[in-house]
Design an enzyme around this catalytic site. Sequence first.
Site, PDB file in Angstrom:
ATOM      1  N   CYS A 115       0.869  -1.175   0.000  1.00 52.45           N
ATOM      2  CA  CYS A 115       0.000   0.000   0.000  1.00 52.45           C
ATOM      3  C   CYS A 115       0.904   1.222   0.000  1.00 52.45           C
ATOM      4  O   CYS A 115       1.913   1.241  -0.698  1.00 52.45           O
ATOM      5  CB  CYS A 115      -0.970  -0.021   1.175  1.00 52.45           C
ATOM      6  SG  CYS A 115      -0.194  -0.118   2.804  1.00 52.45           S
ATOM      7  N   ARG A 120      -2.374  -0.755   5.405  1.00 56.75           N
ATOM      8  CA  ARG A 120      -3.541  -1.364   4.755  1.00 56.75           C
ATOM      9  C   ARG A 120      -3.196  -2.714   4.139  1.00 56.75           C
ATOM     10  O   ARG A 120      -3.987  -3.665   4.210  1.00 56.75           O
ATOM     11  CB  ARG A 120      -4.100  -0.401   3.694  1.00 56.75           C
ATOM     12  CG  ARG A 120      -4.800   0.804   4.269  1.00 56.75           C
ATOM     13  CD  ARG A 120      -5.220   1.801   3.181  1.00 56.75           C
ATOM     14  NE  ARG A 120      -4.083   2.510   2.618  1.00 56.75           N
ATOM     15  CZ  ARG A 120      -4.176   3.395   1.622  1.00 56.75           C
ATOM     16  NH1 ARG A 120      -5.366   3.645   1.071  1.00 56.75           N
ATOM     17  NH2 ARG A 120      -3.111   4.013   1.169  1.00 56.75           N
TER      18      ARG A 120
END
Length: 461
Positions: A412, A417
């Site tokens: 990410c 994430r």
Amino acid sequence: MNKTLKLMITALTLTISMGVFTACGNNSGVKENEEKDVSTKTITTDELSKNIKDENWVVVDTRENDAFNGWKLDGVKRGGHIEGATDFSAAWLDVNAENKEERLEKDLKDRGISKEKNIVLYDANGKDASEVANYLSEKGYENLYTYDVKEWTEDDKNAMKSYENYEMLVPVSWVKDLIDGNKPEGYSGKEFKIFEVSWGEEKDSPDYLKKGHIKGAVHINTDEVEEGPVWNRLSDEKLKAFAKANGITVDTTVVLYGEDTTPAARVATILKYLGVKDVRLINGGTQKWIDAGYELEKESNPKQSVSDFGAEVPVNKDYIIDLDEVKKIYNDKSTTTLVDVRNWDEYIGKISGYDYIKTTGRIEGALWGHAGTKAGMDQYRNIDNTMLNEDQILKMWSDYGITPDKKLVFYCGTGWRAAEALYYADVMGIKDITLYDGGWNEWSGNTGNPANPIEKGEPKK
């Protein structure tokens, strides 16, 4: 109107309503549900077995997401869900969320729950299926059946499915049993530690001290495991010192959670990389604990250190990889897929997503793995922040060419994430997975002058 006349009219109304269903026809093994809402019917195990693969039927697990994943809740003999079933939890109906109805409508559509189908709603507590049935009935759904899944679990011949590593994602009831000294399912009985994870010092945390935390939980600041400007993880020796400072060894059962699951997932992947054998995330985080009616405490719990981690680190060195490894494999599309876990505007290069990252775009050849509509991970979660079901995640990936038969390298912006996506892939039992720690921040060169090959724009189909 007197009481006697009112009762007579009510009885007549119920009789007529039930008669309407009888007149429409009744399959063998199906009977009107007289004890619940008259707009639903019950179905037998034999009839369910006959129809579960029929495209005109859809079977729906209305229990807590944890039961669907694999946990034996509400007294069932076997955990998991009926093979072929989808999920639509009654718990989702009580969530206070932005665009709630829009999200629930999308959930119904994505799971093939439509008014044209016969819909079997099952639970194990006699309440969840009725709540979902009432919700659907108000929306005009008519062909609704209810079923007690306990009957299905009694016979081992009836197929059920659990995620291979469902134990990695625990329900709040499991944690409550752990704290209360009741040995929960799958717990080895060795020492456990509970941590609430967020960015920032404990004294500045709006959640840990002000809102409160799970009893006994110690606060972890994500700065304890990573540092800027790239925000890669610390060196192996520093990470080992971090584990010891928090009382964590390779044999400690570590339970992580937070108001947001993403930073907890970041720490979870680092602990698994180091070699901790039993790392768990609380499915749904703090809010699920509150929703269950469990209390929070507000006093600080100090860290209690240990002198020995118990292994040379990293034990699982391939769980997280760095720039050099990515450069070696990113062109090999036949065996490896780079999975970009950012939002669409970040992926196509419209924005970088970070005020300190100037370069926009994506790693050349990376496929879009979704993330959130904004900066979060809502595309990987249900409306109550529990993990999205496996079928929905795999469909989300396959729409953009991502398949679990290849090595999946998640990245990410800075690793948070992607860590959550990696963790869910691990829960599902996908084998060849890893996290590219530096992510877009490192690959892009950060400054506006790309350091490595990048792409922009919508990908070609």
